[in-house]
Write a protein that holds these residues in place. Sequence first.
Motif, PDB file in Angstrom:
ATOM      1  N   ALA A   1      17.848   3.549  67.413  1.00  0.00           N
ATOM      2  CA  ALA A   1      18.741   4.686  67.206  1.00  0.00           C
ATOM      3  C   ALA A   1      18.082   5.689  66.260  1.00  0.00           C
ATOM      4  O   ALA A   1      17.387   5.293  65.316  1.00  0.00           O
ATOM      5  CB  ALA A   1      20.069   4.210  66.627  1.00  0.00           C
ATOM      6  N   PRO A   2      18.283   6.984  66.468  1.00  0.00           N
ATOM      7  CA  PRO A   2      17.746   7.990  65.541  1.00  0.00           C
ATOM      8  C   PRO A   2      18.178   7.734  64.099  1.00  0.00           C
ATOM      9  O   PRO A   2      17.404   7.983  63.166  1.00  0.00           O
ATOM     10  CB  PRO A   2      18.329   9.296  66.088  1.00  0.00           C
ATOM     11  CG  PRO A   2      18.523   9.031  67.552  1.00  0.00           C
ATOM     12  CD  PRO A   2      18.940   7.592  67.631  1.00  0.00           C
ATOM     13  N   SER A   3      19.390   7.222  63.912  1.00  0.00           N
ATOM     14  CA  SER A   3      19.877   6.956  62.549  1.00  0.00           C
ATOM     15  C   SER A   3      19.028   5.876  61.875  1.00  0.00           C
ATOM     16  O   SER A   3      18.719   5.969  60.682  1.00  0.00           O
ATOM     17  CB  SER A   3      21.345   6.519  62.593  1.00  0.00           C
ATOM     18  OG  SER A   3      21.496   5.337  63.368  1.00  0.00           O
ATOM     19  N   TYR A   4      18.659   4.848  62.636  1.00  0.00           N
ATOM     20  CA  TYR A   4      17.812   3.795  62.069  1.00  0.00           C
ATOM     21  C   TYR A   4      16.442   4.358  61.700  1.00  0.00           C
ATOM     22  O   TYR A   4      15.929   4.108  60.601  1.00  0.00           O
ATOM     23  CB  TYR A   4      17.643   2.633  63.063  1.00  0.00           C
ATOM     24  CG  TYR A   4      16.540   1.690  62.645  1.00  0.00           C
ATOM     25  CD1 TYR A   4      16.764   0.687  61.715  1.00  0.00           C
ATOM     26  CD2 TYR A   4      15.237   1.858  63.137  1.00  0.00           C
ATOM     27  CE1 TYR A   4      15.734  -0.131  61.281  1.00  0.00           C
ATOM     28  CE2 TYR A   4      14.200   1.043  62.721  1.00  0.00           C
ATOM     29  CZ  TYR A   4      14.455   0.049  61.788  1.00  0.00           C
ATOM     30  OH  TYR A   4      13.437  -0.751  61.347  1.00  0.00           O
ATOM     31  N   LEU A   5      15.851   5.123  62.607  1.00  0.00           N
ATOM     32  CA  LEU A   5      14.509   5.664  62.364  1.00  0.00           C
ATOM     33  C   LEU A   5      14.515   6.599  61.156  1.00  0.00           C
ATOM     34  O   LEU A   5      13.569   6.612  60.348  1.00  0.00           O
ATOM     35  CB  LEU A   5      14.013   6.393  63.614  1.00  0.00           C
ATOM     36  CG  LEU A   5      13.798   5.494  64.851  1.00  0.00           C
ATOM     37  CD1 LEU A   5      13.484   6.344  66.076  1.00  0.00           C
ATOM     38  CD2 LEU A   5      12.684   4.487  64.591  1.00  0.00           C
ATOM     39  N   ALA A   6      15.570   7.384  61.000  1.00  0.00           N
ATOM     40  CA  ALA A   6      15.653   8.314  59.866  1.00  0.00           C
ATOM     41  C   ALA A   6      15.700   7.570  58.536  1.00  0.00           C
ATOM     42  O   ALA A   6      15.181   8.053  57.512  1.00  0.00           O
ATOM     43  CB  ALA A   6      16.889   9.198  60.028  1.00  0.00           C
ATOM     44  N   GLN A   7      16.311   6.397  58.539  1.00  0.00           N
ATOM     45  CA  GLN A   7      16.447   5.625  57.307  1.00  0.00           C
ATOM     46  C   GLN A   7      15.243   4.727  57.015  1.00  0.00           C
ATOM     47  O   GLN A   7      15.142   4.151  55.935  1.00  0.00           O
ATOM     48  CB  GLN A   7      17.708   4.752  57.386  1.00  0.00           C
ATOM     49  CG  GLN A   7      19.007   5.543  57.405  1.00  0.00           C
ATOM     50  CD  GLN A   7      20.206   4.657  57.696  1.00  0.00           C
ATOM     51  OE1 GLN A   7      20.102   3.436  57.630  1.00  0.00           O
ATOM     52  NE2 GLN A   7      21.336   5.271  58.005  1.00  0.00           N
ATOM     53  N   HIS A   8      14.328   4.607  57.985  1.00  0.00           N
ATOM     54  CA  HIS A   8      13.198   3.685  57.816  1.00  0.00           C
ATOM     55  C   HIS A   8      11.849   4.352  58.053  1.00  0.00           C
ATOM     56  O   HIS A   8      10.937   3.789  58.652  1.00  0.00           O
ATOM     57  CB  HIS A   8      13.365   2.474  58.749  1.00  0.00           C
ATOM     58  CG  HIS A   8      14.530   1.613  58.403  1.00  0.00           C
ATOM     59  ND1 HIS A   8      15.823   1.940  58.774  1.00  0.00           N
ATOM     60  CD2 HIS A   8      14.621   0.449  57.691  1.00  0.00           C
ATOM     61  CE1 HIS A   8      16.650   1.003  58.326  1.00  0.00           C
ATOM     62  NE2 HIS A   8      15.951   0.094  57.664  1.00  0.00           N
ATOM     63  N   GLY A   9      11.723   5.563  57.581  1.00  0.00           N
ATOM     64  CA  GLY A   9      10.423   6.221  57.581  1.00  0.00           C
ATOM     65  C   GLY A   9       9.990   6.862  58.876  1.00  0.00           C
ATOM     66  O   GLY A   9       8.809   7.188  59.035  1.00  0.00           O
ATOM     67  N   GLY A  10      10.925   7.025  59.824  1.00  0.00           N
ATOM     68  CA  GLY A  10      10.579   7.715  61.070  1.00  0.00           C
ATOM     69  C   GLY A  10      10.072   6.776  62.150  1.00  0.00           C
ATOM     70  O   GLY A  10      10.036   5.550  61.991  1.00  0.00           O
ATOM     71  N   THR A  11       9.674   7.369  63.255  1.00  0.00           N
ATOM     72  CA  THR A  11       9.245   6.601  64.425  1.00  0.00           C
ATOM     73  C   THR A  11       7.866   5.972  64.207  1.00  0.00           C
ATOM     74  O   THR A  11       6.921   6.670  63.854  1.00  0.00           O
ATOM     75  CB  THR A  11       9.179   7.516  65.670  1.00  0.00           C
ATOM     76  OG1 THR A  11      10.450   8.138  65.855  1.00  0.00           O
ATOM     77  CG2 THR A  11       8.805   6.724  66.908  1.00  0.00           C
ATOM     78  N   PRO A  12       7.729   4.643  64.426  1.00  0.00           N
ATOM     79  CA  PRO A  12       6.411   4.019  64.305  1.00  0.00           C
ATOM     80  C   PRO A  12       5.524   4.442  65.483  1.00  0.00           C
ATOM     81  O   PRO A  12       5.967   4.454  66.633  1.00  0.00           O
ATOM     82  CB  PRO A  12       6.722   2.521  64.361  1.00  0.00           C
ATOM     83  CG  PRO A  12       8.029   2.422  65.065  1.00  0.00           C
ATOM     84  CD  PRO A  12       8.794   3.658  64.719  1.00  0.00           C
ATOM     85  N   HIS A  13       4.260   4.786  65.184  1.00  0.00           N
ATOM     86  CA  HIS A  13       3.360   5.249  66.236  1.00  0.00           C
ATOM     87  C   HIS A  13       2.203   4.289  66.482  1.00  0.00           C
ATOM     88  O   HIS A  13       1.250   4.627  67.195  1.00  0.00           O
ATOM     89  CB  HIS A  13       2.815   6.632  65.861  1.00  0.00           C
ATOM     90  CG  HIS A  13       3.878   7.691  65.830  1.00  0.00           C
ATOM     91  ND1 HIS A  13       4.522   8.151  66.957  1.00  0.00           N
ATOM     92  CD2 HIS A  13       4.444   8.367  64.777  1.00  0.00           C
ATOM     93  CE1 HIS A  13       5.401   9.066  66.627  1.00  0.00           C
ATOM     94  NE2 HIS A  13       5.383   9.225  65.297  1.00  0.00           N
ATOM     95  N   SER A  14       2.276   3.086  65.921  1.00  0.00           N
ATOM     96  CA  SER A  14       1.239   2.085  66.167  1.00  0.00           C
ATOM     97  C   SER A  14       1.850   0.704  66.070  1.00  0.00           C
ATOM     98  O   SER A  14       2.935   0.519  65.491  1.00  0.00           O
ATOM     99  CB  SER A  14       0.116   2.218  65.133  1.00  0.00           C
ATOM    100  OG  SER A  14       0.574   1.818  63.854  1.00  0.00           O
ATOM    101  N   LEU A  15       1.165  -0.284  66.622  1.00  0.00           N
ATOM    102  CA  LEU A  15       1.649  -1.659  66.539  1.00  0.00           C
ATOM    103  C   LEU A  15       1.661  -2.160  65.105  1.00  0.00           C
ATOM    104  O   LEU A  15       2.543  -2.932  64.709  1.00  0.00           O
ATOM    105  CB  LEU A  15       0.785  -2.572  67.420  1.00  0.00           C
ATOM    106  CG  LEU A  15       0.863  -2.329  68.940  1.00  0.00           C
ATOM    107  CD1 LEU A  15      -0.040  -3.309  69.678  1.00  0.00           C
ATOM    108  CD2 LEU A  15       2.297  -2.445  69.437  1.00  0.00           C
ATOM    109  N   ASN A  16       0.684  -1.725  64.321  1.00  0.00           N
ATOM    110  CA  ASN A  16       0.652  -2.124  62.919  1.00  0.00           C
ATOM    111  C   ASN A  16       1.891  -1.628  62.180  1.00  0.00           C
ATOM    112  O   ASN A  16       2.494  -2.351  61.378  1.00  0.00           O
ATOM    113  CB  ASN A  16      -0.608  -1.600  62.237  1.00  0.00           C
ATOM    114  CG  ASN A  16      -1.853  -2.321  62.724  1.00  0.00           C
ATOM    115  OD1 ASN A  16      -1.773  -3.453  63.171  1.00  0.00           O
ATOM    116  ND2 ASN A  16      -2.999  -1.664  62.623  1.00  0.00           N
ATOM    117  N   ALA A  17       2.277  -0.382  62.466  1.00  0.00           N
ATOM    118  CA  ALA A  17       3.470   0.190  61.829  1.00  0.00           C
ATOM    119  C   ALA A  17       4.729  -0.521  62.300  1.00  0.00           C
ATOM    120  O   ALA A  17       5.712  -0.645  61.555  1.00  0.00           O
ATOM    121  CB  ALA A  17       3.548   1.684  62.123  1.00  0.00           C
TER     122      ALA A  17
END
Length: 304
Positions: A169-185
């Motif tokens: 959910a966008p709300s989760y991503l906003a609270q956790h540093g945004g969208t992860p763009h790698s498997l490590n993230a």
Amino acid sequence: MNQLQAMRVFLQVTESGSFGRAATQLKLSNAVITRYVALLEAHLNTQLLQRTTRCLSLTEAGRAYADGCRHILAQVEAIEANATQMSSVPCGTLKIFASAALSLANLTPLLSTYRTRYPKVKLQLTLGHRPVDLIENGFDASLVATGSITSTSMTQHPLLTIESALVAAPSYLAQHGGTPHSLNALTQHTFAGPTQRTSSPTWTFVSSRESRQIAIEPAYLVNDLAKLREAALAGIGIAILPQTMVDKDLAKGKLKRILPEYSVPEANEQISLVYSSQRHLPAKTRAFVELATQLLASDTSHTR
């Protein structure tokens, strides 16, 4: 004694007025005809026919019994005709059970085409998240996860693979540093997952460039895909769900796709068409099996 055959013989005797003529019309011997009538009279403990050297007539009990025989045999003929029609012409009610991983977007074209071709059949669709006993629940066919039904009395025909999607959910991503763009993230995030995966926290992520195993420990486990989708919508964490279940959520912006270049083969849903292995399938079921095989096996909208 074959009760129905005895009734047929008795009626033929009364209508032809002669044992001999009845024997000729039924292509039986006089002895067989006489024996059937004698067995009926012994079974009923009453005399049905008055016999003289010149004529044959019904007793009062015989007339009442003959009327009852006509009614019963007419019903039997109607039942047999209906059964014969149902085995050759699709009609009646077709009860279908389908995995909730199959959205109505998958099913509606199939069901619409079926109804157009076979308007005498009523459709009853049940969507569920867990396999059910098809025979006990009266289902004619089902579209469920391959291997979920192990009964030897059922035939399973693999049809399609529903791809999984990594979403949040966008709300989760906003609270956790945004969208992860790698498997490590990805490993730094909270996950919601299916209970069945608790025995193996490792997932394989595959792209055109690589295949990597990532250890994921879900913070929230649930044994129902619909509840897992609700958890993702509520912002509990990232979830891996069937693409068909989240298409509308993605389109409306309620969920966001994470690392769309990766697939997760273990989370993909293999769907099979399951139906009875009995030799003589009703025409309605046979027609559905043929159409589902034709349409769903060629539907590549959610397959690789």
